[in-house]
Design an enzyme around this catalytic site. Structure first.
Site, PDB file in Angstrom:
ATOM      1  N   HIS A   1      -7.378  -5.345   0.648  1.00 19.86           N
ATOM      2  CA  HIS A   1      -6.636  -4.682  -0.420  1.00 19.86           C
ATOM      3  C   HIS A   1      -5.352  -4.172   0.221  1.00 19.86           C
ATOM      4  O   HIS A   1      -5.406  -3.289   1.080  1.00 19.86           O
ATOM      5  CB  HIS A   1      -7.468  -3.470  -0.848  1.00 19.86           C
ATOM      6  CG  HIS A   1      -7.744  -3.356  -2.293  1.00 19.86           C
ATOM      7  ND1 HIS A   1      -8.720  -4.076  -2.917  1.00 19.86           N
ATOM      8  CD2 HIS A   1      -7.195  -2.561  -3.258  1.00 19.86           C
ATOM      9  CE1 HIS A   1      -8.764  -3.722  -4.197  1.00 19.86           C
ATOM     10  NE2 HIS A   1      -7.839  -2.813  -4.430  1.00 19.86           N
TER      11      HIS A   1
ATOM     12  N   ASP B   1      -4.913  -7.192  -6.572  1.00 14.51           N
ATOM     13  CA  ASP B   1      -5.452  -6.053  -5.835  1.00 14.51           C
ATOM     14  C   ASP B   1      -6.321  -6.519  -4.674  1.00 14.51           C
ATOM     15  O   ASP B   1      -6.248  -5.980  -3.579  1.00 14.51           O
ATOM     16  CB  ASP B   1      -6.261  -5.143  -6.765  1.00 14.51           C
ATOM     17  CG  ASP B   1      -7.314  -5.910  -7.556  1.00 14.51           C
ATOM     18  OD1 ASP B   1      -7.185  -7.144  -7.694  1.00 14.51           O
ATOM     19  OD2 ASP B   1      -8.270  -5.285  -8.044  1.00 14.51           O
TER      20      ASP B   1
ATOM     21  N   ARG C   1     -13.719  -9.756  -5.077  1.00 16.06           N
ATOM     22  CA  ARG C   1     -14.618  -9.362  -6.164  1.00 16.06           C
ATOM     23  C   ARG C   1     -14.074  -9.833  -7.511  1.00 16.06           C
ATOM     24  O   ARG C   1     -13.001 -10.437  -7.581  1.00 16.06           O
ATOM     25  CB  ARG C   1     -14.850  -7.854  -6.151  1.00 16.06           C
ATOM     26  CG  ARG C   1     -13.650  -7.041  -6.553  1.00 16.06           C
ATOM     27  CD  ARG C   1     -14.041  -5.574  -6.755  1.00 16.06           C
ATOM     28  NE  ARG C   1     -12.874  -4.757  -7.012  1.00 16.06           N
ATOM     29  CZ  ARG C   1     -12.505  -3.736  -6.243  1.00 16.06           C
ATOM     30  NH1 ARG C   1     -13.198  -3.415  -5.169  1.00 16.06           N
ATOM     31  NH2 ARG C   1     -11.436  -3.037  -6.558  1.00 16.06           N
ATOM     32  N   ASP C   2     -14.826  -9.527  -8.553  1.00 16.18           N
ATOM     33  CA  ASP C   2     -14.440  -9.971  -9.892  1.00 16.18           C
ATOM     34  C   ASP C   2     -13.289  -9.124 -10.420  1.00 16.18           C
ATOM     35  O   ASP C   2     -13.427  -8.368 -11.361  1.00 16.18           O
ATOM     36  CB  ASP C   2     -15.653  -9.877 -10.826  1.00 16.18           C
ATOM     37  CG  ASP C   2     -16.254  -8.481 -10.835  1.00 16.18           C
ATOM     38  OD1 ASP C   2     -15.879  -7.652  -9.973  1.00 16.18           O
ATOM     39  OD2 ASP C   2     -17.077  -8.208 -11.717  1.00 16.18           O
ATOM     40  N   GLU C   3     -12.155  -9.266  -9.791  1.00 13.98           N
ATOM     41  CA  GLU C   3     -11.004  -8.466 -10.205  1.00 13.98           C
ATOM     42  C   GLU C   3      -9.763  -9.348 -10.071  1.00 13.98           C
ATOM     43  O   GLU C   3      -9.354  -9.958 -11.042  1.00 13.98           O
ATOM     44  CB  GLU C   3     -10.910  -7.197  -9.367  1.00 13.98           C
ATOM     45  CG  GLU C   3     -10.101  -6.149 -10.048  1.00 13.98           C
ATOM     46  CD  GLU C   3     -10.725  -4.756 -10.026  1.00 13.98           C
ATOM     47  OE1 GLU C   3     -10.225  -3.924 -10.777  1.00 13.98           O
ATOM     48  OE2 GLU C   3     -11.674  -4.477  -9.283  1.00 13.98           O
TER      49      GLU C   3
ATOM     50  N   GLU D   1      -9.624  -1.386   1.182  1.00  6.79           N
ATOM     51  CA  GLU D   1      -9.304  -0.685  -0.064  1.00  6.79           C
ATOM     52  C   GLU D   1      -9.382   0.825   0.117  1.00  6.79           C
ATOM     53  O   GLU D   1      -8.542   1.569  -0.368  1.00  6.79           O
ATOM     54  CB  GLU D   1     -10.303  -1.114  -1.146  1.00  6.79           C
ATOM     55  CG  GLU D   1     -10.133  -0.399  -2.476  1.00  6.79           C
ATOM     56  CD  GLU D   1     -11.017  -0.979  -3.564  1.00  6.79           C
ATOM     57  OE1 GLU D   1     -12.069  -1.564  -3.229  1.00  6.79           O
ATOM     58  OE2 GLU D   1     -10.653  -0.851  -4.748  1.00  6.79           O
TER      59      GLU D   1
ATOM     60  N   TRP E   1       1.495   3.245 -12.170  1.00  4.22           N
ATOM     61  CA  TRP E   1       1.114   1.830 -12.249  1.00  4.22           C
ATOM     62  C   TRP E   1       2.212   1.091 -13.037  1.00  4.22           C
ATOM     63  O   TRP E   1       2.904   0.227 -12.507  1.00  4.22           O
ATOM     64  CB  TRP E   1      -0.264   1.690 -12.909  1.00  4.22           C
ATOM     65  CG  TRP E   1      -1.359   1.607 -11.889  1.00  4.22           C
ATOM     66  CD1 TRP E   1      -2.122   0.508 -11.624  1.00  4.22           C
ATOM     67  CD2 TRP E   1      -1.800   2.615 -10.978  1.00  4.22           C
ATOM     68  NE1 TRP E   1      -3.001   0.778 -10.601  1.00  4.22           N
ATOM     69  CE2 TRP E   1      -2.829   2.057 -10.186  1.00  4.22           C
ATOM     70  CE3 TRP E   1      -1.425   3.934 -10.719  1.00  4.22           C
ATOM     71  CZ2 TRP E   1      -3.484   2.781  -9.183  1.00  4.22           C
ATOM     72  CZ3 TRP E   1      -2.084   4.654  -9.733  1.00  4.22           C
ATOM     73  CH2 TRP E   1      -3.086   4.071  -8.982  1.00  4.22           C
TER      74      TRP E   1
ATOM     75  N   ASP F   1      -0.781  -1.248  -7.359  1.00  5.29           N
ATOM     76  CA  ASP F   1      -0.866  -1.846  -6.032  1.00  5.29           C
ATOM     77  C   ASP F   1       0.427  -2.613  -5.737  1.00  5.29           C
ATOM     78  O   ASP F   1       0.985  -2.531  -4.640  1.00  5.29           O
ATOM     79  CB  ASP F   1      -2.057  -2.810  -5.939  1.00  5.29           C
ATOM     80  CG  ASP F   1      -3.360  -2.185  -6.423  1.00  5.29           C
ATOM     81  OD1 ASP F   1      -3.347  -1.559  -7.504  1.00  5.29           O
ATOM     82  OD2 ASP F   1      -4.383  -2.335  -5.747  1.00  5.29           O
TER      83      ASP F   1
HETATM   84  C1  BGC Z   1      -8.305  -1.997  -8.314  1.00  3.84           C
HETATM   85  C2  BGC Z   1      -7.163  -1.199  -7.754  1.00  3.84           C
HETATM   86  C3  BGC Z   1      -6.418  -0.699  -8.943  1.00  3.84           C
HETATM   87  C4  BGC Z   1      -7.352   0.286  -9.578  1.00  3.84           C
HETATM   88  C5  BGC Z   1      -6.834   1.174 -10.613  1.00  3.84           C
HETATM   89  C6  BGC Z   1      -9.208  -1.032  -8.996  1.00  3.84           C
HETATM   90  O1  BGC Z   1     -10.369  -1.574  -9.464  1.00  3.84           O
HETATM   91  O2  BGC Z   1      -8.933  -2.768  -7.365  1.00  3.84           O
HETATM   92  O3  BGC Z   1      -6.564  -1.583  -6.646  1.00  3.84           O
HETATM   93  O4  BGC Z   1      -5.149  -0.236  -8.742  1.00  3.84           O
HETATM   94  O5  BGC Z   1      -8.533  -0.356 -10.001  1.00  3.84           O
HETATM   95  O6  BGC Z   1      -7.282   2.388 -10.276  1.00  3.84           O
END
Ligand code: BGC
Length: 961
Positions: A823, A528, A532-534, A802, A597, A541
């Site tokens: 994003h 995504d 950040r911490d993701e 984003e 998703w 996405d």
């Molecule tokens: C992500 C998104 C993801 C979403 C789900 C977010 O934190 O960065 O891109 O699809 O969570 O809603």
């Protein structure tokens, strides 16, 4: 004739084409690939697919037959002996996805191949240059190496208030070669990430190997040819192993206190492990194997003191181990490596919503070892720093002028023991200092302790990366200069495929921004965001952007890899999760999926099939896709409508215009059915194809009963609702125009602004253009006011944001907790730009027959609008070769240049219905022997062409002026 489209074309164009003077040039063959890869070293398919490309200056050049030779030795191949496979002459226009059909191949087999083709005049080409591939390790018994590690007696941490960042492990092992070597391949895997060294340097520059998977089930391995790196006598193999995805911090684990002991790390296990198998074939036919075993030596005292993908790296250059990867190094201070099983039992409590459980973080050998197929991760560009500011004394901020993912190279001189600190961020605060709030729990900090080399020292981290535009340097003794830091762009090295430019510089920049966000996020998995911490493989996405992704780069193997990750993450009840790999649920297990998703599990393989003609991907995941579709049906209402279950992301980040989940989900279910039916047709699953079509018709009926108010009006009254229903084919033909009008009216009522989120944005412009509102679509695309793509660009974006309002002039940076400036999801509009402005699309799977349909907008602008786009220039490097289009309008005169590669045919749509007014290459159309007029279509004219370069010139019809 295997290709019906070509057949049709030859009938249509054949008479005139044969009148074309025969070109003297024969077809030239290049880019031989096996499973999309150039001379790959670890092919696991026993019927690997071959492909090539053709070049010819002749118009209409086409391939009518091929003959492939596969031999067990270069000598046999040179003598034109296909001792493994001689296909004979096969009448076919296909030049990709051709399965090897020769003698059975086994592990390690190295084979050589070449081919010749015949053109449309029946003339044979010369043989191609030879290529080769080597089979991987196909059976578990091929692995003689065993996993090694070190005895890790440290308890699993419990203190969640601090970071736990262990040092890297250095491994080494010497061996002696007594005879000349013919070939040597090394296979390596790790639980963690591993840099393999041989005789003084890295075996390969690739980063973060072997890659991310669900390690208990499956780990990737890599193969390298190290023949040239070996030397007679003593040799030294080495490895640096760090936590990586296996044991390091992942995603929002730390933020949300997920995972073992709520630490946010150790999702797959606690202690990294290494697997290495070096296979040396001697010239005399004998062989030797060096494997990971207890003879390897190990230390944790090297320079890499911390190494975490999200948190950063700490490197203490005083602790470097000069010569450790060379033979003769004194490793007596090191310890012996242990079998990884020594850490068999490491109990902990795993915490996640609804998934709390006792876990064992001890070593488990992955059930499957699989060759990594995606292009390796590496540096694709170096970015010099553009400027340095000093917002506070001693705090230096480097601006690279571009938001990207990667690292920096540090060049520095100073006293031994001085530690400098690097922090990374995308934006600056008002006072010019670095903004890191939006990184949340990702520390994204690297530290380097100098060894004090008077001639200066250089360092680049190997085990972390960051998403940033700015790097902050502190702790330096002297003022830095621009060359103190250089940005290194990291990504999977997917070959660039497309470019898009137009007369509106803001949109040319936006196209570049989308390409940058793709580069930053196609990194190991389709993430995504990189900062950040993701950094998770978010399925929503991925699916919304994948088609755009294919335009910017060759992503066939990147998605081949990720589709395996996605299938592996599929729930046993059939749903695909929110992201893949899936180390932790982000909400209660029973609902950790979401409409639009999980549908990535259908949309991505369908897209890869459409773009690359890849039916193997469909077959590979068919059972999994079927389980998903069964689950979708089982969770629908009796008449086929979806219900509101799972995570409620919906039309994520829409502009105050939400669309109900069950509505979105029904549209996606219907679209899934259509894609499943098409994929079933492509793989000969006739019954399945019919069943999905029948299911689609039932869903459509239920949809209309529930949401249709008649005359194209829907009870869910959002832009996304209309665009998605039309996209999914849920509106009866008679009502489509009215529904599209309603959509256009809604956009107009918003002051010609969009209100769509992740889901609606992908389909909004394609639907407007399809149903006669192309000018409105272009208007939205060119808009600079919030919310729009242009708004981001005029506010300084160098990548896709984003949120539509990630930053506003009035409000500054919005929501620092969830606000990424890199994003790609909303960049999915580029699919429309390539198809409707550049006009490049495929009509059949794999770009054999293309549609060239750039549609110029009218030049009339409304008050406050930008001058309408009046030229577009684009190219796309398809699996069958490069396509290019370029058009411009001057007054009412329109010129379109089209280039199609050899063995491609296509339909060209022109914005006039009057064939008599069109010239091609300065001649009337009727005098152009390689163009066939099909007739009027969609206010314009449709032609058929073959390979070649064409320049069409015409006066625009009234409708386009
Ligand atoms: C992500 C998104 C993801 C979403 C789900 C977010 O934190 O960065 O891109 O699809 O969570 O809603």
């Amino acid at each position: 004739m295997k290709n019906p489209a070509l057949f049709l074309f030859l009938i249509l164009a054949g008479v005139v084409m044969s009148a074309e003077p025969a070109g003297s040039e024969r077809l030239q063959i290049l880019d031989l690939r096996c499973e999309y890869q150039e001379n790959p070293l670890a092919i696991e398919s026993t019927a690997p697919r071959l492909s090539w490309r053709l070049v010819s200056p002749a118009r209409g050049a086409a391939q009518t037959a091929w003959r492939i030779l596969v031999a067990s030795s270069p000598a046999a191949l040179a003598e034109n002996r296909g001792d493994l496979w001689d296909s004979g002459k096969v009448a076919s226009a296909a030049m990709a996805q051709i399965p090897y059909a020769g003698k059975a191949l086994g592990s390690r087999d190295r084979v050589y191949w070449k081919l010749m083709v015949w053109d449309e005049h029946g003339r044979a080409s010369a043989w191609s240059e030879p290529a080769e591939w080597t089979m991987g390790l196909l059976a578990p018994s091929d692995w003689r190496a065993r996993w090694i590690s070190f005895e890790d007696s440290s308890p699993v941490a419990t203190d969640v208030t601090r970071l736990h960042l262990p040092p890297a492990q250095h491994y080494r092992r010497e061996f002696v070669l007594s005879k000349p070597v013919r070939r040597a391949l090394v296979y390596a895997s790790a639980l963690g990430i591993c840099d393999l060294h041989l005789n003084g340097g890295l075996v390969d520059e690739a980063y973060f190997q072997p890659g991310w998977s669900d390690y208990s089930k499956r780990a990737y391995y890599r193969a390298y040819d190290v023949t040239a790196k070996l030397r007679p006598g003593a040799n030294a193999l080495g490895a640096v192993v760090t936590d990586g995805w296996y044991a390091g911090y992942i995603g929002f684990g730390r933020l949300k206190k997920f995972g073992p002991n709520e630490l946010g790390r150790y999702f797959y296990g606690k202690t990294p492990a290494l697997l290495v198998q070096l296979e040396i074939q001697y010239a005399d036919g004998t062989s030797q194997t060096v494997v990971s075993d207890e003879q390897w030596r190990l230390t944790r005292e090297g320079p890499v003191r911390e190494a975490d993908l999200l948190m950063g790296e700490h490197y203490d250059a005083r602790r470097e181990l000069p010569g450790w990867n060379l033979p003769g190094y004194d490793d007596r201070q090191w310890i012996s490596a242990s079998w990884a099983t020594v850490n068999g039992d490491v109990p902990a409590i795993f915490r996640a919503p609804g998934a709390n459980r006792a876990v064992n973080l001890g070593f488990r050998a992955p059930a499957v070892l699989q060759a990594y197929v995606a292009p390796p991760i590496g540096v694709t560009e170096e970015l010099p720093a553009k400027s340095i500011s000093e917002p506070k004394p001693g705090i230096y901020l480097f601006d690279f002028g571009q938001n990207f993912a990667g690292n920096v190279r540090l060049r520095i001189k100073g006293k031994a023991g001085t530690t400098v600190t690097l922090r990374f961020g995308e934006m600056r605060h008002q006072d010019g200092t670095l903004m890191t709030e939006n990184l949340r729990a990702a520390r994204a900090t690297d530290t380097y302790t100098l060894r004090g080399d008077p001639s200066g020292e250089t360092w680049t981290p190997r085990f972390t990366y960051h998403g940033f535009q700015y790097a902050e340097l502190t702790g330096v003794e002297e003022k830095p200069t621009l060359d103190t830091l250089t940005g290194l762009v990291l990504q999977n090295k997917t070959a660039p495929a497309g470019s898009f430019e137009c007369s509106d510089p803001v949109l040319t920049r936006f196209a570049l921004n989308a390409a940058w966000s793709q580069r930053a996020n196609y990194l190991e998995v389709p993430t995504d965001c990189p900062q950040r911490d993701e950094r998770l493989g978010w399925t929503g996405d991925a699916q919304t952007y994948v088609r755009t992704g294919t335009y910017f780069a060759d992503i066939a193997t990147f998605f081949t890899k990720w589709m395996d990750d996605l299938e592996e993450a599929q729930f046993n009840f059939g749903a695909y999760p929110d992201y893949a790999p899936y180390p932790m649920p982000d909400s209660k297990l029973a609902q950790a999926f979401a409409a639009a998703w999980g549908d990535a599990g259908i949309i991505c393989p369908w897209t890869i099939w459409r773009v690359y003609g890849d039916t193997a991907m469909i077959r590979r995941h068919w059972a999994s896709m079927t389980r998903f579709m069964d689950w979708r049906m089982a969770t629908s209402s009796a008449d086929g409508l979806s219900v509101n279950i799972g995570n409620m992301f919906g039309d994520w980040l829409n502009v105050d215009e939400p669309t109900p989940i069950e509505y979105l989900s029904t549209c996606y279910h219907a679209w899934d059915c259509r894609m499943m039916a098409e994929m079933a047709d492509a793989t000969g699953e006739k019954l399945a194809a019919e069943t999905y079509r029948w299911r689609l018709s039932r869903i459509r009926e239920a949809f209309l009963r529930t949401y249709d108010k008649g005359k194209g009006e829907l009870s869910v009254d959002t832009q996304t609702a209309y665009a998605l229903a039309l996209w999914a084919g849920l509106i009866p033909e008679a009502d489509q125009a009215a529904a599209a009008r309603r959509l256009a009216d809604k956009v107009a009522a918003k002051g010609n602004r969009l209100s769509t989120g992740f889901l609606g944005t992908r389909v909004l412009l394609p639907i407007l253009s399809t149903y006669g509102y192309h000018d409105l679509a272009v208007r939205l695309f060119q808009n600079r006011q919030y919310p729009s793509w242009g708004y981001e660009v005029v506010n300084g974006a160098t990548s896709v944001w984003e949120r539509w309002d990630s930053y506003t002039v009035e409000g500054g940076i919005k929501d620092r907790r969830m606000n990424s400036f890199n994003h790609y999801a909303l960049g999915a509009v580029m699919e429309w730009a390539y198809q409707w402005l550049a006009g490049i699309d495929t009509m059949n799977p794999g770009y054999g027959d293309v549609l060239i349909r750039p549609r110029p907008p009218k030049s009339a602008v409304q008050p406050g609008d930008e001058p309408r786009i009046h030229w577009v220039k684009a190219h796309y490097d398809s699996i069958r070769g490069p396509i290019a289009t370029e058009w411009n309008r001057t007054g009412d005169v329109y010129t379109l240049k089209v280039i199609l590669p050899a063995n491609m045919i296509g339909s060209v749509w022109l914005p006039t219905a009057a064939a008599a007014e069109v010239s091609e290459g300065g001649r009337p159309l009727s005098a152009s022997p390689s163009v066939t007029v099909i007739g009027p279509q969609d206010d314009g004219l449709l032609l058929r062409i073959g390979a070649g370069t064409y320049i069409f010139k015409l006066r625009l019809a009234e409708a386009f002026r």
